[in-house]
Structures are given as C-alpha cells and as structure tokens.
Design an enzyme around this catalytic site. Structure first.
Site, PDB file in Angstrom:
ATOM      1  N   ASP A  17     -49.450  -6.362 -35.847  1.00  0.00           N
ATOM      2  CA  ASP A  17     -48.667  -5.792 -36.945  1.00  0.00           C
ATOM      3  C   ASP A  17     -49.374  -5.995 -38.274  1.00  0.00           C
ATOM      4  O   ASP A  17     -48.989  -5.406 -39.282  1.00  0.00           O
ATOM      5  CB  ASP A  17     -47.281  -6.453 -37.011  1.00  0.00           C
ATOM      6  N   ASP A  19     -42.467  -0.877 -27.189  1.00  0.00           N
ATOM      7  CA  ASP A  19     -42.425  -2.115 -27.987  1.00  0.00           C
ATOM      8  C   ASP A  19     -41.581  -3.204 -27.316  1.00  0.00           C
ATOM      9  O   ASP A  19     -40.793  -2.933 -26.407  1.00  0.00           O
ATOM     10  CB  ASP A  19     -41.877  -1.782 -29.380  1.00  0.00           C
TER      11      ASP A  19
HETATM   12  C1  GLA Z   1     -42.819  -3.617 -34.197  1.00  0.00           C
HETATM   13  C2  GLA Z   1     -44.140  -2.875 -34.075  1.00  0.00           C
HETATM   14  C3  GLA Z   1     -44.367  -2.036 -35.287  1.00  0.00           C
HETATM   15  C4  GLA Z   1     -43.231  -1.060 -35.441  1.00  0.00           C
HETATM   16  C5  GLA Z   1     -41.910  -1.803 -35.507  1.00  0.00           C
HETATM   17  C6  GLA Z   1     -40.738  -0.854 -35.487  1.00  0.00           C
HETATM   18  O1  GLA Z   1     -42.869  -4.565 -35.175  1.00  0.00           O
HETATM   19  O2  GLA Z   1     -45.186  -3.776 -33.880  1.00  0.00           O
HETATM   20  O3  GLA Z   1     -45.591  -1.354 -35.200  1.00  0.00           O
HETATM   21  O4  GLA Z   1     -43.234  -0.161 -34.361  1.00  0.00           O
HETATM   22  O5  GLA Z   1     -41.768  -2.690 -34.418  1.00  0.00           O
HETATM   23  O6  GLA Z   1     -39.534  -1.524 -35.541  1.00  0.00           O
END
Ligand code: GLA
Length: 753
Positions: free
Chosen positions: A539, A478
């Site tokens: 997301d 990420d």
């Molecule tokens: C980001 C990712 C999510 C999740 C969060 C965790 O927003 O896109 O899918 O993994 O971080 O903090």
C-alpha cells in the site's frame, strides 16, 4: 533419472543440475540426512556425521552397547519427538497421551513427474521430463502412523520441493505439529536472510548471524503476513549477491507458518518450515490422512542473485498458471488513490479519458462500487452494485471503458463481512466468532469462515454473477485484516476453503487476470501466486520506500508477480515528494501502472507519463520475464545496520538482447559521488547500444525555460553509443548522477544486430 537409490549403502542421491542432496539409511531403519552439496559424481557414505558417544544423548535400545548412535548427534531427515533427539522435531503426533514416536524406514518409490497436493496449491510440471519424484514411507511400529516424505527434483533448476503426508494407522492420534521440511546442516557458519516488515513496509531483507538456540520467523495472523514472509535463506561464509553458496526455503502456503533455524550445542543447524503449530490440533482416525503444504528449496552457488533467479524461473513457469502466466501484463490505471470512495460514473470516465490518451490499457475500479460502501464501515459481503453511484450498473462502466479501448478490472474483498451488511444480517454465524465473546473488529470488519462449504459456495456464485453480468477482464482480490476469534484448526480449514474457491473461480473464468492483495503485500506468497499471477506489492506507493520493498520482494518473487504503481505527490502514505521520473523508474521494475488523478496533472507531467508508458511497453517483456540482477541492494549483505545510499538493478532478457538498468538514490544529495555500475548477465562478445528514456521532466522544463538546458536525464553516455557486453560488465558504467533531475537514472541497452 535424477534420483537413485544405492541399495548396498542404503543411500538416496537426489541430483539437480548442479547439486546433490543425500538421504541415508542407518541400520536399515533410521532415515538420516547426508547433506546438500555441489554435485557429486559418486557418494561413498564416508563424509557423514561420525558415530559419537556424546553426553546426554540417549541411544536407542537395540543399539545400546553396540554403537555410539544417538539421533541427537546426527543429521536427521525428518526428526521424531520424545525419543533420542532433543532438537525441534518435524512433527508431534499425540497418541495414548504421549508424543513419543519412532519412524522406521519401510520402502520407497521413484518415478518421473510430480503429483499435485491434495487440496493445496503447489508447483507443477507440464511434462514428466521436467522433474522426478521420490517417495519414502516411514512408519511408527507402535501406532501404525505412516509418514510419506515427498521429494520432487527438478531437472533444469537447482530446486527440490518437499512435503509430507501423514496417514493414520490402527491408533487414532492428534497432530499438533506437522512441518513440511526439516534440513540439518553440519555446522552453523551461515547468516540467515529473512524478509520482514510491516503494513506499508513489507519484505525488507534482514540478514543476521546464526547463534546457538532457535531463531526464526513466523505468522499467527492466519495470513502469510506483512510482518514476515514464509521464506528464509542461509548464506554461507562470504556469500553475497553474486557469489557463494546460498540455500533458500519458501513455503507454498498463505496461513500461519513457522520458518526457523535451531543451532544446537555442537553447532549443527536445523532449518525447518511448515504450518505454525499455533491453534493447530488435527485429529486423525484410522485411514485418514493429512497433507502438509509444499516447501520449495533452492541451492545456489551464485549467491543471493542466483537463488532469486531460480525462484523466479520456477514460479513463472511452474507455479503461476493460466493464460496470463506468460502474457505481458497491461499498464493499469487504478482509481483508489485518485478518488477513494468518492466517485461517480462521470468522474471515472473523465479519468479513463485521460488514461487512454496516455497509453493505459486497463482501468481498475477499486473499492466502493457495491452495497452502500461510501467508506470502509459497511457492505463487505454485499456483492451487488451500488445504484446510487453507478445507476446503470457495472455494465455501463465496463462498456464505457471498453469503448474507450481499455480493459476493465474490479476490486473485491470476498473473504470479509461487514457487520453492517445484508449478508451479516442474514448469516451472522458465517463470521468467525467465539460464543459468549464480542468479536474483535479490524477495519470495521469480520472474517468469513471459509471452512464452511456454504460460505465457499455463496462466494463462488456471487462473484461469478458479477463476473458474468459485466465484461470484466481483471479482478483485484483483497484481504484487509488479520482474522481473530477462530476455533481450533479454523485457520487451516479456512485456507483449504479459500484454495477450493480460487481453484473453481479461476477455472470458471480462465481469461480474467487475477491480482491478489492484502492491504498491499500482506499475502505475497507462492500459494496465492498459484491462483493469481500477480500481487499488489504494498500500500506504500512512495517511490523511494518502494525500493527496499520491491528489491526485498525480488529475493524470492519475480517481477511479473509484483504490481507497482506511480502515485501522486506528496505521497499519500508518507508525504514525501519524489520526482515523477523516479516514481516511474521504480514502478517500472514490476507490472506497471498509475494510481492517481491524472486530471490534476499538468500537460508537462502528462506528456512525461505518455513517454513512460510507451517506454515501458518496449521493456516490459524483459522486466517481467527476464533475469534480475540486483547490482546494488539497499541493504548491506553482512549487516542489517548499514544501507547503501543508492540502489541499482538490471533486468536482462532471456535472449540477452535487451537489458534495462535503473539506479535510484535513496537520499538524493546535490553534486553526489560518481557511481560505478558493473552490469551482469550480458553477452560479453556482443555490442550493446544505449537508449535512454527521453522525456521532459518538470525540472527539465523549468531549467530549459530559464537556462536553455537539454533534457538529458542520466549518464553522460549519449544515445546510440555502442559498447561491448564485456566492457559494460567488467569495467562498469560510470554514472554521473544528477539527482537534481529526479534522483534516478534509467536506460536500456540493446544488442546491435
Ligand atoms: C487495501 C488495498 C488498497 C485498496 C484498499 C481499498 O488497502 O491494499 O490498494 O484497494 O484496500 O479499500
């Protein structure tokens, strides 16, 4: 050989299967562009921009009074600044306090195959017969700067990949702008397609007419970004999804970029793409060189659909790498929206127990397993397990998941550092900061300077430790904020460091399936796909929001690269309630999974999930590795304003034996109009058999208990019906949409033996 040089005419012809790209020499010195057309058997060098005496267009000294030649009126191949062309140049190299530069043709090299780019990800070949490469050397006689232009021409795809290498001559200089490609078109009767959006609303296709002046997109976020993708396309007049000439450009880079079209006073259009000059000033001393990222250029005569399929084929085979490149991707359960930070071993195993019963193959433990991370305020950088949550370490979780019959995956956010972390306390200087200024925080975190070798080494060792202590099959990588507080050039150095780290890590752990993520799709670009064959698309997991996001993403990127999950309702991002079947149909358009607490669902819902997973396992080869046809896009091809009320898409296996069709109403209405879905890409002479996803939805269940209604989901066409490919394509399936059954229709067509 797909590339040839006609010495007499001074012309290079670059031939892809159905196109010819022409580069011309004028006066044995100036490198001009001839055009990019439908394939030409011969080139006379007559259909070119005329020599013209145009106002305010200076003529080079040696031609003054001899020829009406000004670079300002020509299609240039790699435009130089501060001489006779006043449009946007391809580079700016400051030497002796001036931008003025000349590039004179020196020599060329043609060879079978393709070289890799120094320190940068790029498309690649497995055999020399897949592509040929042309290198052209240009030199500034005054400074000695050598610019080598690279063109790789693919033999089975209408693709040309370009980049440039700058090598400093006798005089030191400072590169303020170094674009990867510049292509001049003789007119501007095009629409420009871009992929724009925001966090949780990524890559919506936006189409606009070209107008005089500069128009384009870019990123200054040190990430390819949620807001704009490093992609643009020109659509010729009348070009749409199925027909017409389309040119697509995509930059293999994850940092700051610019992608623009400049329309000049005579209607010529200049497409340019490369690193954004923002915060960029790269010094070169004698003998030093700089390599630009690669631009992938696609020409299609089959509209946007044809362009997309070419990008997909290239990216699946010649960009993504490793053992997962061609492997069907596992069905995932991710605990993020199921538990967020609030989990312990018991909760994880309870989720795993249910998931494995439904057919899930990979359990992903998301954020919160390390340091003291109970919310997003701490611990990034401390890549050791939180024993309060997982007292027996990751080994216990990984063993428990494997013993249940699933693979195990883990979340990391390696490029970040929380001010509240052991790492920051030990190495505050590793975070991007500008002395004397308080650093700007994003999601309570700072960004590590991967331009520093010791940071790259630290991350390599820490992540390797975790990946070798427990059995980990998958990594979600990420990147949850836009970097700030950087010094000059730090962004490009950051990406050189990141690419070095990813190269080493993916080589060290060749069996791990890596998925990239940046708050969803904030770094959905070809460069990340070179290391990680899939990306968390957004997301936003809302089934209906995902239609525009996924179909927009599909303009350049294949379904195998798009990670798509079914999540809970009301949806956690926008609060909408969408049926489980529609959420499933939409998520099945990519690499599939779930991201919700399965233990909060009813038996009816779990059984629907079981059917979805079993169904997906039968179609995933076609979805992930077949051809995509956008039958009805959610956007309008001629104006961004009007959107269709439904979207339909189809994946067809390469052998044309299976087609997977989905139709989803964006705004489901009661008793809606009939919908006609003309399929594409089938074998017209073959017979295809209908098969629909049989599962009982909650609404079916309710209606059945009251009215004794059957649980058929979609069209009036019964399972087992055989229809010819020709009829399916030319007549089209008439769908009696029943949005009350979930707002979507999904079925498979299988070739009868
Ligand atoms: C980001 C990712 C999510 C999740 C969060 C965790 O927003 O896109 O899918 O993994 O971080 O903090």
């Amino acid at each position: 050989m797909s590339i040839c040089f006609d010495k007499e005419k001074g012309v290079f012809l670059l031939n892809t299967p159905s196109s010819t790209y022409v580069i011309r020499l004028y006066n044995e010195k100036y490198l001009l562009h001839g055009g990019w057309f439908h394939k030409l058997p011969v080139w006379s060098d007559v259909c070119v921009m005329p020599l013209a005496d145009r106002a305010f267009s200076p003529v080079p000294a040696e031609l003054h009074g001899k020829a009406d030649f000004s670079l300002n009126c020509q299609q240039c191949e790699y435009p130089v600044p501060m001489r006779s062309d006043f449009r946007s140049s391809a580079y700016e190299a400051i030497c002796d306090e001036t931008l003025a530069s000349d590039l004179e043709y020196q020599t060329y090299r043609i060879y079978a195959g393709k070289k890799s780019l120094e320190g940068l990800p790029s498309t690649y070949i497995s055999q020399d017969s897949e592509a040929d490469t042309l290198e052209i050397d240009l030199k500034d006689p005054h400074t000695g700067l050598l610019v080598t232009l690279f063109y790789t021409v693919w033999n089975s795809l209408d693709v040309i990949c370009r980049h440039a290498v700058f090598t400093c001559g006798s005089k030191s200089l400072s590169l303020r702008k170094v674009l990867s490609a510049s292509v001049d078109f003789p007119h501007s009767r095009y629409r420009m397609l871009q992929l724009s959006g925001a966090h949780a609303r990524e890559r919506h296709a936006v189409i606009r007419n070209l107008v005089p002046g500069v128009q384009g997109v870019g990123s200054r976020r040190s990430a390819s970004s949620h807001q704009q993708n490093p992609f643009l396309a020109l659509l010729s007049q009348g070009a749409g999804e199925v027909d017409g000439e389309v040119f697509g450009f995509n930059l293999v880079y994850s940092g700051n970029f610019v992608a623009q079209v400049e329309v000049d006073e005579w209607g010529m259009s200049r497409v340019q793409m490369g690193i954004n000059p923002y915060n960029f000033d790269w010094k070169l001393n004698k003998g030093e060189s700089f390599c630009t990222p690669e631009v992938v250029m696609v020409r299609s005569e089959k509209g946007m659909g044809g362009m997309s399929r070419t990008f997909h084929d290239l990216y699946r085979k010649n960009l993504c790498r490793g053992k997962w490149r061609d492997a069907e991707r596992p069905v995932v359960i991710n605990n993020w929206e199921a538990t967020y930070f609030n989990f312990d071993v018991k909760k994880l195993f309870a989720l795993a127990d249910t998931a494995v019963k439904e057919g899930v193959e990979l359990f992903v433990l998301d954020d919160g397993w390390f340091g003291k991370r109970n919310d997003d305020r701490s611990s990034l950088g401390d890549w050791f397990v939180d024993k309060n949550k997982l007292p027996h370490g990751l080994e216990e979780v990984s063993d428990g998941i494997h013993s249940r019959g699933m693979k195990f995956g883990l979340w990391f956010e390696p490029e970040m550092i929380s001010p509240d972390s052991d790492l920051y306390r030990a190495h505050p200087d590793w975070a991007f900061q500008v002395e004397g200024r308080e650093p700007v925080l994003g999601r309570h975190q700072l960004v590590l300077d991967l331009g520093k070798d010791e940071v790259v080494e630290y991350l390599l060792e820490k992540i390797s430790n975790v990946l070798s202590t427990a059995h980990i099959d998958y990594v979600k990588w990420d990147f949850n904020r836009s970097p700030s507080d950087m010094h000059l050039n730090a962004s490009h150095k950051f990406y050189l460091g990141l690419y070095k780290l990813l190269e080493k890590l993916t080589t060290r752990f060749p069996d791990v399936l890596f998925e990239s993520c940046s708050g969803g799709g904030g770094r959905f670009d070809p460069a990340m796909l070179h290391y990680m064959p899939q990306t968390w698309t957004s997301d936003n997991t809302d089934g209906l929001s995902r239609i525009s996001i996924q179909l927009g993403t599909s303009v350049a990127y294949p379904a195998s690269a798009m990670s798509c999950h079914v999540s809970a309702v009301p949806n956690h991002q926008i609060g909408r309630i969408t049926s489980l079947s529609t959420r499933g149909h939409v998520a099945m358009a990519g690499t599939f999974g779930y991201e919700l607490d399965l233990n909060l669902l009813s038996e009816v819902e779990l059984s629907e999930i079981r059917s979805q997973i079993a169904w997906y396992k039968n179609i995933r080869g076609t979805v992930q590795f077949g051809d995509l046809y956008r039958i009805q896009s959610p956007w309008n091809e001629t104006s961004a304003a009007e959107a269709s009320e439904y979207a339909a898409w189809e994946h067809v296996s390469k052998d044309k034996k299976q087609a997977v069709v989905s139709v989803v109403w964006k705004f489901p209405e009661a008793n809606p109009e009939f919908v006609v879905v003309p399929l594409q890409g089938l074998d017209p002479d073959a017979m295809y058999k209908f098969k629909s996803l049989q599962s009982e939805t909650l609404i079916d269940h309710l209606k059945k208990s009251v009215f004794d209604m059957p649980s058929s989901q979609c069209s009036a066409i019964p399972d087992g019906t055989c229809v010819s490919g020709a009829e399916l394509m030319y007549a089209g399936i008439r769908i009696m949409g029943k949005p009350q059954y979930g707002g979507s229709v999904h079925f498979v067509l299988e070739k009868c033996s």
